[in-house]
Design a protein around this motif. Structure first.
Motif, mmCIF file in Angstrom:
data_model
loop_
_atom_site.group_PDB
_atom_site.id
_atom_site.type_symbol
_atom_site.label_atom_id
_atom_site.label_comp_id
_atom_site.label_asym_id
_atom_site.label_seq_id
_atom_site.Cartn_x
_atom_site.Cartn_y
_atom_site.Cartn_z
ATOM 1 N N ASN A 126 -60.353 82.370 37.708
ATOM 2 C CA ASN A 126 -60.544 82.754 36.298
ATOM 3 C C ASN A 126 -59.250 83.282 35.673
ATOM 4 O O ASN A 126 -59.230 84.321 35.009
ATOM 5 C CB ASN A 126 -61.647 83.802 36.180
ATOM 6 C CG ASN A 126 -62.951 83.337 36.788
ATOM 7 O OD1 ASN A 126 -63.404 82.227 36.522
ATOM 8 N ND2 ASN A 126 -63.544 84.173 37.631
ATOM 9 N N SER A 127 -58.151 82.537 35.915
ATOM 10 C CA SER A 127 -56.851 82.980 35.411
ATOM 11 C C SER A 127 -56.739 82.885 33.897
ATOM 12 O O SER A 127 -55.939 83.594 33.286
ATOM 13 C CB SER A 127 -55.737 82.142 36.045
ATOM 14 O OG SER A 127 -55.815 80.788 35.603
ATOM 15 N N GLY A 128 -57.497 81.986 33.292
ATOM 16 C CA GLY A 128 -57.372 81.781 31.844
ATOM 17 C C GLY A 128 -56.162 80.963 31.460
ATOM 18 O O GLY A 128 -55.836 80.874 30.275
ATOM 19 N N ASP A 129 -55.511 80.337 32.418
ATOM 20 C CA ASP A 129 -54.286 79.572 32.128
ATOM 21 C C ASP A 129 -54.619 78.254 31.432
ATOM 22 O O ASP A 129 -55.661 77.624 31.676
ATOM 23 C CB ASP A 129 -53.525 79.284 33.425
ATOM 24 C CG ASP A 129 -52.908 80.528 34.019
ATOM 25 O OD1 ASP A 129 -52.662 81.484 33.271
ATOM 26 O OD2 ASP A 129 -52.666 80.548 35.238
ATOM 27 N N ARG A 130 -53.674 77.819 30.577
ATOM 28 C CA ARG A 130 -53.822 76.568 29.844
ATOM 29 C C ARG A 130 -52.500 75.799 29.913
ATOM 30 O O ARG A 130 -51.440 76.350 29.626
ATOM 31 C CB ARG A 130 -54.183 76.827 28.385
ATOM 32 C CG ARG A 130 -55.488 77.596 28.191
ATOM 33 C CD ARG A 130 -55.748 77.893 26.710
ATOM 34 N NE ARG A 130 -55.899 76.666 25.934
ATOM 35 C CZ ARG A 130 -57.035 75.981 25.799
ATOM 36 N NH1 ARG A 130 -58.147 76.421 26.395
ATOM 37 N NH2 ARG A 130 -57.084 74.880 25.088
ATOM 38 N N PHE A 131 -52.595 74.514 30.271
ATOM 39 C CA PHE A 131 -51.432 73.632 30.309
ATOM 40 C C PHE A 131 -51.795 72.378 29.520
ATOM 41 O O PHE A 131 -52.472 71.480 30.027
ATOM 42 C CB PHE A 131 -51.053 73.294 31.747
ATOM 43 C CG PHE A 131 -49.777 72.497 31.889
ATOM 44 C CD1 PHE A 131 -48.542 73.142 31.891
ATOM 45 C CD2 PHE A 131 -49.804 71.116 32.001
ATOM 46 C CE1 PHE A 131 -47.365 72.416 32.022
ATOM 47 C CE2 PHE A 131 -48.638 70.382 32.128
ATOM 48 C CZ PHE A 131 -47.417 71.030 32.144
ATOM 49 N N THR A 132 -51.369 72.331 28.263
ATOM 50 C CA THR A 132 -51.776 71.248 27.368
ATOM 51 C C THR A 132 -50.623 70.786 26.496
ATOM 52 O O THR A 132 -49.705 71.556 26.180
ATOM 53 C CB THR A 132 -52.927 71.699 26.446
ATOM 54 O OG1 THR A 132 -52.483 72.797 25.641
ATOM 55 C CG2 THR A 132 -54.152 72.130 27.247
ATOM 56 N N HIS A 133 -50.692 69.504 26.079
ATOM 57 C CA HIS A 133 -49.753 68.926 25.104
ATOM 58 C C HIS A 133 -48.307 69.000 25.575
ATOM 59 O O HIS A 133 -47.383 69.184 24.767
ATOM 60 C CB HIS A 133 -49.889 69.611 23.734
ATOM 61 C CG HIS A 133 -51.299 69.703 23.242
ATOM 62 N ND1 HIS A 133 -52.076 68.596 22.969
ATOM 63 C CD2 HIS A 133 -52.094 70.781 23.019
ATOM 64 C CE1 HIS A 133 -53.276 68.985 22.576
ATOM 65 N NE2 HIS A 133 -53.319 70.310 22.608
ATOM 66 N N ASN A 134 -48.085 68.852 26.878
ATOM 67 C CA ASN A 134 -46.739 68.865 27.440
ATOM 68 C C ASN A 134 -46.330 67.459 27.856
ATOM 69 O O ASN A 134 -47.164 66.625 28.211
ATOM 70 C CB ASN A 134 -46.681 69.789 28.653
ATOM 71 C CG ASN A 134 -47.020 71.215 28.302
ATOM 72 O OD1 ASN A 134 -46.221 71.934 27.720
ATOM 73 N ND2 ASN A 134 -48.243 71.634 28.650
ATOM 74 N N LEU A 135 -45.045 67.217 27.857
ATOM 75 C CA LEU A 135 -44.486 65.960 28.341
ATOM 76 C C LEU A 135 -43.844 66.223 29.685
ATOM 77 O O LEU A 135 -42.914 67.036 29.782
ATOM 78 C CB LEU A 135 -43.456 65.417 27.342
ATOM 79 C CG LEU A 135 -42.896 64.015 27.564
ATOM 80 C CD1 LEU A 135 -42.299 63.486 26.255
ATOM 81 C CD2 LEU A 135 -41.808 63.958 28.639
ATOM 82 N N ARG A 169 -51.705 82.542 30.778
ATOM 83 C CA ARG A 169 -50.475 81.844 30.419
ATOM 84 C C ARG A 169 -50.844 80.592 29.624
ATOM 85 O O ARG A 169 -51.664 79.780 30.094
ATOM 86 C CB ARG A 169 -49.675 81.440 31.660
ATOM 87 C CG ARG A 169 -48.938 82.573 32.366
ATOM 88 C CD ARG A 169 -49.791 83.338 33.332
ATOM 89 N NE ARG A 169 -50.318 82.520 34.421
ATOM 90 C CZ ARG A 169 -49.730 82.382 35.616
ATOM 91 N NH1 ARG A 169 -48.605 83.000 35.885
ATOM 92 N NH2 ARG A 169 -50.305 81.649 36.574
ATOM 93 N N THR A 170 -50.281 80.444 28.442
ATOM 94 C CA THR A 170 -50.486 79.256 27.619
ATOM 95 C C THR A 170 -49.189 78.478 27.588
ATOM 96 O O THR A 170 -48.162 78.989 27.121
ATOM 97 C CB THR A 170 -50.904 79.632 26.189
ATOM 98 O OG1 THR A 170 -52.164 80.322 26.241
ATOM 99 C CG2 THR A 170 -51.037 78.390 25.315
ATOM 100 N N VAL A 171 -49.224 77.250 28.110
ATOM 101 C CA VAL A 171 -48.034 76.415 28.211
ATOM 102 C C VAL A 171 -48.297 75.146 27.405
ATOM 103 O O VAL A 171 -49.182 74.349 27.764
ATOM 104 C CB VAL A 171 -47.720 76.067 29.680
ATOM 105 C CG1 VAL A 171 -46.450 75.233 29.768
ATOM 106 C CG2 VAL A 171 -47.592 77.342 30.513
ATOM 107 N N SER A 172 -47.549 74.942 26.317
ATOM 108 C CA SER A 172 -47.812 73.784 25.465
ATOM 109 C C SER A 172 -46.541 73.288 24.803
ATOM 110 O O SER A 172 -45.611 74.057 24.538
ATOM 111 C CB SER A 172 -48.852 74.123 24.392
ATOM 112 O OG SER A 172 -48.357 75.102 23.503
ATOM 113 N N ASN A 173 -46.513 71.984 24.566
ATOM 114 C CA ASN A 173 -45.450 71.326 23.795
ATOM 115 C C ASN A 173 -44.068 71.489 24.418
ATOM 116 O O ASN A 173 -43.058 71.607 23.731
ATOM 117 C CB ASN A 173 -45.423 71.830 22.355
ATOM 118 C CG ASN A 173 -45.076 70.707 21.390
ATOM 119 O OD1 ASN A 173 -45.944 69.920 21.025
ATOM 120 N ND2 ASN A 173 -43.819 70.605 20.997
ATOM 121 N N ASN A 174 -44.015 71.481 25.743
ATOM 122 C CA ASN A 174 -42.736 71.546 26.447
ATOM 123 C C ASN A 174 -42.367 70.161 26.976
ATOM 124 O O ASN A 174 -43.237 69.347 27.269
ATOM 125 C CB ASN A 174 -42.823 72.536 27.608
ATOM 126 C CG ASN A 174 -43.178 73.930 27.137
ATOM 127 O OD1 ASN A 174 -42.336 74.662 26.635
ATOM 128 N ND2 ASN A 174 -44.457 74.303 27.280
#
Length: 776
Positions: A555-564, A535-540
């Motif tokens: 090792n889910s590979g999840d990313r949570f970046t560039h969110n407010l 799951r890629t979660v960004s710019n939310n």
């Protein structure tokens, strides 16, 4: 052009097009029969203004025409109705009640309408639109004392929420047992079996509960309708009608010859039967069961368009695309005041490899089909739901959504406005087979009657997935890429605005995998990722709430970046944090402090985001906003319906003040992000335990109630671990004594201190089990 009169059908023929003009339901069916046989022609069936009261479902099994358009005469002027007007002679029966003879001929009326508006079947408690559940619910709805006052309850309906508030159940009473208790059948409307809720329940179709203006009851033995008219009703002038059928139009061919190139436009659909007792087919391991029907049912179709229509006063679903449907479009429609779901894209289970149909079921590893993708083409694909206004749905059934997608691929849901729903606004029930685009939707006032859900909700539970995360953690590394067998293509959520009242704005539950979540605004409930992969979660932008990571896989590979985000993260039982959680912006400084204490967000920052006008819901960033420093970009929110007709009708969500300081945060976030005093924690047999207190803890454990004692820490080699306890277990009973909190646990252990071992009931992997524990 020539003019032919065929009964009540007027037919106009030209070189390239044939037009049929019809004025009643009989001529409409005749026109359809004639139109579908005109090989290679463009055909139009024009409905004049009026009501088309159907005796049976209109069926289009094939079409030889190059195209067929069935069109009304202006918005809501041509009404395809599932009810029929009846002439009733009313006689006073005392106490404001009237009766009218009516022979239902063995098919008791499901709905009675007065001047086109539904009346209320006699019920307890009485209808109260200010009440959250069922417009009135009561714990004593089917109590022994109340049931004893009913002379003949056969045919009564019981409606109740699931014990965990995960949707609803419905039952029909079939009699009484020898002790006088009700005997009833049903409860198949939810794919997570449980008792009915002990408070949120109501009963209808009971003569003795007929006591309020606007209520009615049909006595099948006496062949009488009983009615207490609404105040001000002139029974001599009122127009009454009775619903008679459930499905209004069915369009469907076969695998060799799908039905193609049909347009339904500017039609109104209303007043059919309710379908809650027909809702019983399970949808794989999702929480849903469904009825494959509604105002319009499509199966084995291609290039069908339903546009600019109105669906109101329906007893069940509006539009159901079942099995194979390709490149169909549902757009510009108003769907409101209906009993179940708005638009459903649902494939057939025979298209699924190694399917399972209950949460706790799994396919044995040695017999699992490891071939990627679908087994057949019996599923909706490349279809579109766009620019639809969907509101006030689920008025009878509670496991519903404005738009739902199951066993389908490449479905687009964009520019829809969805609000006032008892459960999700948009729901995806499994990973089969991905490729969906959910964009520019405005979804709010959701999960109003239920709980533990999302404005956008999804499940994964694909063929490799197990409720036991340890099993899943062992399978995925052993079979590289197995997590993509069903969800082959990413599911994208972008540029939506979500608001949830009793859950999460975005809720990716149990195994939801392969997601791209970008450029969304969450207004209230935050964003939750339960265990899953990639799951890629960004710019939310997450207003007055935060990121809710729950029980992630290794090792889910999840990313949570560039969110407010506004408030501190709210993790539950997190050991593994995916690929990266960093470069985010916290409105509340304590959020950044807590994240860094978890070794997260090294490059994140905090401060005032400088929104243009947060008070009005304009979350555009000012030019000098510090949020740009983390790599954030402006969010384009040209959201919701676009057609002028629907824009005029659509409401907007309530915008709450931005919680710049932690003390100002919302009540829900306070509950989720702050533990109660440390005195709620206890040490026992080397483990750390605490009272279950929050919705997030309840959700992570799959509890039906917010109660029990959660195992927070259970070190290997500790006495508790050696006795079989694990992190995440919830203790519910000790020696048959209910355990609601740590204080009750201490009391139970004190009572049983003379024993060497005590039986414990625990919750693990969302199911209960019993273990014996040596307490000394």
């Amino acid at each position: 052009m020539s003019l032919l009169l065929l009964g009540s059908i007027t037919m106009l023929s030209a070189a390239a097009q044939t037009t049929y003009r019809v004025t009643d339901a009989k001529s409409l069916q005749q026109a359809i029969s004639k139109a579908i046989g005109r090989t290679g022609e463009k055909v139009v069936i024009q409905l004049q203004a009026g009501r088309y009261e159907l005796d049976s479902t209109l069926i289009i099994p094939y079409s030889l025409a190059a195209s067929l358009t069935i069109t009304g005469s202006g918005q809501a002027a041509s009404i395809i109705a599932g009810d029929k007007q009846v002439k009733l002679t009313w006689n006073p029966a005392g106490n404001g009640m009237f009766t009218a003879p009516y022979d239902a001929k063995g098919k008791n009326p499901d709905r009675l309408f007065l001047d086109g508006k539904p009346l209320t079947m006699a019920r307890y408690p009485d209808l109260d639109t200010t009440e959250r559940h069922y417009n009135g619910a009561a714990a004593d709805a089917i109590s022994d004392e109340r049931v004893a006052t009913w002379k003949n309850p056969n045919g009564a309906y019981i409606h109740a929420l699931h014990e965990g508030e995960w949707g609803g159940f419905h039952y029909v009473v079939t009699g009484r047992d020898a002790s006088g208790k009700l005997v009833y059948e049903g409860g198949w409307q939810n794919n997570r079996p449980a008792p009915m809720h002990n408070r949120y329940r109501m009963v209808e179709n009971v003569y003795e509960e007929l006591n309020t203006p606007g209520e009615w009851f049909y006595d099948a033995e006496k062949k009488l309708i009983f009615l207490i008219p609404p105040k001000g009703t002139n029974l001599n002038k009122a127009v009454f009608s009775v619903s008679r059928i459930t499905d209004l139009i069915r369009i469907g061919g076969n695998a060799a010859m799908p039905v193609r190139n049909i347009v339904l436009q500017q039609l109104a659909f209303s007043n059919n039967n309710r379908s809650f007792m027909l809702t019983r087919e399970p949808l794989l391991r999702s929480d849903w069961t469904i009825y494959r029907g509604g105002a319009i049912l499509l199966e084995q179709t291609e290039n069908i368009t339903i546009r600019d229509c109105s669906f109101s006063g329906l007893g069940g679903n509006a539009v159901f695309l079942s099995g194979y449907n390709k490149q169909d479009t549902i757009s510009g429609n108003l769907i409101e005041q209906i009993g179940a779901s708005g638009i459903l894209f649902v494939g057939r289970p025979e298209a699924v490899r190694s399917p399972a149909f209950r949460y706790g079921e799994s396919v044995p590893w040695n017999v699992m089909d490891l071939t990627p993708g679908p087994k057949s083409n019996a599923y909706p694909q490349e279809c579109v739901a766009s620019d639809n206004l969907i509101r006030y749905i689920g008025q009878v059934e509670k496991q519903v959504a404005g738009i739902t997608i199951d066993m389908a691929a490449f479905i687009t849901a964009d520019h829809n406005t969805i609000y006032h729903t008892p459960r999700a606004g948009i729901n995806i029930g499994d990973g089969c087979w991905g490729g969906h685009l959910v964009s520019f939707n405005d979804v709010f006032e959701t999960v109003l009657e239920t709980g533990d859900h999302g404005a956008y909700n999804s499940w994964g539970r694909d063929r490799f997935w197990s409720p036991d995360r340890k099993i899943t953690d062992s399978i995925v590394p052993a079979q590289k890429g197995i997590e993509y067998l069903d969800v082959q293509y990413p599911i994208t959520l972008k540029n939506n605005r979500f608001q949830c009242d009793h859950g999460w704005d975005i809720d990716l539950d149990d195994g939801s995998s392969n997601y791209v979540i970008v450029d969304n605004i969450c207004l209230n409930g935050g964003l939750k990722l339960r265990e899953g992969y990639h799951r890629t979660v960004s710019n939310n932008i997450i207003i007055n709430n935060s990121f809710h990571p729950h029980v992630w896989q290794k090792n889910s590979g999840d990313r949570f970046t560039h969110n407010l985000v506004t408030t501190p993260y709210a993790p539950i039982q997190m050991k593994d944090w995916g690929d990266v959680v960093d470069s985010n912006f916290f409105v509340q400084a304590d959020g950044l402090r807590q994240a860094r204490a978890l070794d997260l967000d090294e490059h994140s920052t905090t401060g005032d985001p400088l929104f243009v006008d947060a008070a009005s819901g304009n979350y555009t960033l000012q030019q000098l906003s510090p949020v740009f420093a983390i790599g954030f970009h402006q969010v384009d929110l040209n959201i919701g319906v676009q057609s002028p007709r629907l824009k005029k009708l659509a409401a907007a969500p309530v915008i709450r003040p931005l919680a710049l300081q932690q003390k100002e945060q919302s009540a829900q976030q306070t509950e989720e992000s702050h533990q109660k005093p440390e005195s709620k924690k206890i040490q026992w047999l080397g483990a750390t335990l605490k009272t279950v207190e929050t919705m997030a803890e309840r959700s992570a454990a799959g509890l039906h109630e917010t109660r029990g004692v959660l195992v927070l820490v259970c070190p290997p080699g500790s006495v508790a671990a050696n006795q079989g306890l694990q992190v995440g277990d919830v203790i519910l009973e000790i020696a048959n004594l209910a355990i609601n909190d740590t204080a009750m646990m201490r009391e139970a252990l004190e009572k049983g201190k003379s024993a060497n071992r005590l039986p414990f009931t625990i919750q693990r992997n969302q199911s209960t089990r019993k273990i014996d524990i040596a307490i000394r």
